[in-house]
Design a protein around this motif. Sequence first.
Motif, PDB file in Angstrom:
ATOM      1  N   ARG A  54      56.536  46.074  75.725  1.00 54.94           N
ATOM      2  CA  ARG A  54      57.656  46.109  75.028  1.00 54.94           C
ATOM      3  C   ARG A  54      57.874  44.770  74.806  1.00 54.94           C
ATOM      4  N   SER A  55      57.891  44.541  73.403  1.00 50.32           N
ATOM      5  CA  SER A  55      58.257  43.165  72.958  1.00 50.32           C
ATOM      6  C   SER A  55      57.400  42.037  73.433  1.00 50.32           C
ATOM      7  N   VAL A  56      56.026  42.538  73.297  1.00 47.17           N
ATOM      8  CA  VAL A  56      54.728  41.628  73.928  1.00 47.17           C
ATOM      9  C   VAL A  56      53.833  41.264  72.627  1.00 47.17           C
ATOM     10  N   LEU A  57      53.412  42.208  71.805  1.00 46.31           N
ATOM     11  CA  LEU A  57      52.653  41.791  70.920  1.00 46.31           C
ATOM     12  C   LEU A  57      52.867  40.959  69.780  1.00 46.31           C
TER      13      LEU A  57
ATOM     14  N   PRO B 115      59.216  44.101  67.252  1.00 41.76           N
ATOM     15  CA  PRO B 115      60.228  43.728  66.448  1.00 41.76           C
ATOM     16  C   PRO B 115      59.698  44.134  64.767  1.00 41.76           C
ATOM     17  N   HIS B 116      60.765  44.532  64.025  1.00 41.27           N
ATOM     18  CA  HIS B 116      60.513  44.912  62.722  1.00 41.27           C
ATOM     19  C   HIS B 116      60.896  43.695  61.861  1.00 41.27           C
ATOM     20  N   PHE B 117      60.157  43.267  60.612  1.00 38.93           N
ATOM     21  CA  PHE B 117      60.337  42.123  59.954  1.00 38.93           C
ATOM     22  C   PHE B 117      61.753  41.756  59.371  1.00 38.93           C
TER      23      PHE B 117
ATOM     24  N   ASP C 248      62.828  32.992  67.779  1.00 40.44           N
ATOM     25  CA  ASP C 248      62.005  32.783  68.951  1.00 40.44           C
ATOM     26  C   ASP C 248      60.902  32.005  68.554  1.00 40.44           C
ATOM     27  N   TYR C 249      60.694  30.759  68.943  1.00 39.02           N
ATOM     28  CA  TYR C 249      59.563  29.981  68.424  1.00 39.02           C
ATOM     29  C   TYR C 249      58.198  30.453  69.361  1.00 39.02           C
ATOM     30  N   THR C 250      58.451  31.300  69.969  1.00 42.50           N
ATOM     31  CA  THR C 250      56.813  31.734  70.642  1.00 42.50           C
ATOM     32  C   THR C 250      56.342  33.042  69.818  1.00 42.50           C
ATOM     33  N   HIS C 251      57.201  33.476  68.869  1.00 41.07           N
ATOM     34  CA  HIS C 251      56.604  34.777  67.978  1.00 41.07           C
ATOM     35  C   HIS C 251      55.707  34.368  67.061  1.00 41.07           C
ATOM     36  N   LYS C 252      54.490  35.119  66.971  1.00 43.17           N
ATOM     37  CA  LYS C 252      53.490  34.845  66.290  1.00 43.17           C
ATOM     38  C   LYS C 252      53.671  35.613  64.969  1.00 43.17           C
TER      39      LYS C 252
END
Length: 205
Positions: free
Chosen positions: A68-71, A99-101, A109-113
Amino acid sequence: MEPQFKIDLATVLGAASPTIIELGCGGRKTRGRIGVDRVDLPTVDIVTDIENGLPFLPNRSVDEIHCRSVLEHIENFEFLFTEMIRVLKDDGRAHIFVPHFSNPYYYSDYTHKRPFGLYTFYYFTDQERQPRRKVPSFYTDVRIEILSLKLKFRSPVRLFHYPRKLLGALVNLHPALQEFYEAGLCYLAPCDGIEVILRPDRSRR
């Protein structure tokens, strides 16, 4: 980083009970699951960087994977997703939330790719298994069957909670309504994320 094991993995895998993995469990983990995370917390059973895959798990050895909220934090999403499908049993399930776009909080969140869309996971299915709009299926040999895919709506503002919940119930009535929503309405009423349940599709191997 080399995996650090706080459990006897071979014993767990050989037990009669289902093997359930929770990827990126962080400080919370559902009882009975094997917690996997790169941060060494009391809830974590295997400390490892999942960017390197899941080499410590044999093929077809896992009954369920939860993440959950990892990928969205993963640099090489396709590689890790391939690994997840590799270790799942033929009747295994992956329960995923991303998360949806259109989610405005995603970009804080700066860690999101990467964000995800309605069709992201359909790239891993053959076109006859896809809804009306077709996407390429030739980028990867990994094949999945999507058992359930829902757009999830919630709000930190209590006043908007039930209207957004009602919107979600309406949008998820049919794939055509999901497509209609994502084609334009999503920027008027952003979606929180995508909840998908899937299993390996090895029928053509």
